[in-house]
Design an enzyme around this catalytic site. Structure first.
Site: not given
Ligand SMILES: O=c1[nH]c(=O)c2[nH]c(=O)[nH]c2[nH]1
Length: 304
Positions: A165, A259, A230-231, A182, A257, A63-64, A18
């Site tokens: 970045f 933007h 970000v990575q 940024r 990310n 399932t009920d 369910k």
């Molecule tokens: O932190 C980021 N990683 C990326 O791989 C990436 N690529 C991008 O265009 N901006 C960013 N910013």
């Protein structure tokens, strides 16, 4: 009624249950009430496939009935955490029905929080705070230990500085300039698998993971914490969770990310907009998609 599968075919997956059983549980301790609202999905796999092949339903737990089981176990055992309730249900289906070989229960918790009125926790009034959603998935095969995943979804974060970045690939496809300072915004989703189920406080792990995410994204209140990408921030979160929580075997983290592009207002210098660091264009789509799953090389370090 018997039938066999056509020559040359085999099952890849098979299961039924369910979906989205909605449940509100109220725990009443005198005047103080505590609520849990869940959406529960169940799935059973049977040893036999005569239901599919021949329409023979004699092994089928409807399932009920699975839906009713969700309500009845909540009434008898109470509801503490999504993980504990999912473990209870999987254990129940396997022990009660010997024809069941595997079961999966997934739960989504609704983010209710106790109201605070004039600084005091309210006895019985709650507010919906969808800042982060808690899910879980427990799968268990007969004779094996359950596999428990917790999921976290929809935690939207934004900071206005301490993010850059720069120094990424420079070639004929690049248009983005180096960005020394940024806006960084993301909607975090995460899921993590537990190394076992003995003596695990799922609620405590949940709170720690949220703190690790916020600490690595935001840093101290006055100074923040610097992010070169970000990575890199994503890796630091995964690493800290695995170091701090030995009961977590692996963790997947996704941080799109989102933007916020700077708007070029330099054309409007005669109205005083030479330099613009205040007005940004939020871009919903596309978003960068950054994800990784980190596990342990050395399983001896996990709390199995
Ligand atoms: O932190 C980021 N990683 C990326 O791989 C990436 N690529 C991008 O265009 N901006 C960013 N910013």
């Amino acid at each position: 009624m018997s039938a066999t599968m056509e020559e040359g075919l085999k099952w890849v997956t098979r299961g039924y249950g369910k979906g989205h059983v909605k449940l509100l549980h109220v725990r009443r301790e005198g005047a103080v009430h505590t609520i849990k609202e869940y959406e529960v999905s169940t799935e059973l796999t049977l040893a036999t496939d005569k239901d599919y092949l021949a329409g023979d339903n004699s092994d089928v737990v409807a399932t009920d009935s699975q839906k009713n089981t969700v309500y009845i176990l909540a009434k008898h055992h109470g509801v503490t955490s999504p993980e504990n309730f999912a473990l209870l249900l999987t254990e129940h289906f396997l022990s009660k029905y010997l024809q069941v070989t595997a079961t999966t229960v997934t739960i989504r918790e609704y983010p209710w929080q106790r109201q605070v009125v004039d600084g005091r926790a309210h006895n019985h009034s709650f507010i919906f705070c969808p800042e982060v959603e808690h899910t879980c998935k427990v799968s268990r095969k007969r004779g094996e230990l359950p596999e428990v995943w917790t999921g976290l979804e929809g935690m939207r974060l934004l900071k206005t500085t301490q993010s850059s970045f720069v120094n990424f690939v420079q070639d004929e496809f690049r248009s983005l300039p180096d960005m020394q300072d940024r806006i960084f915004s993301t909607v975090v989703s995460a899921s993590w698998r537990y190394a076992g189920i003995q003596n695990i406080d799922f609620g405590k792990t949940w709170i720690t993971v949220i703190k690790v995410i916020k600490d690595n994204f935001s840093g101290p209140a006055e100074t923040g914490i610097y992010s070169p990408s970000v990575q890199n921030t994503l890796y630091k979160i995964l690493k800290d969770v695995l170091i701090m929580q030995p009961e977590v075997l692996e963790m997947k983290l996704t941080m799109p990310n989102k933007h916020y592009f700077s708007i070029d207002l330099s054309k409007f210098q005669n109205v005083g907009t030479k330099h613009n660091d205040e007005v940004f264009h939020p871009v919903d789509k596309p978003a960068g998609n950054i994800t990784a799953t980190l596990g342990r090389r050395d399983l001896a370090r996990a709390r199995l």
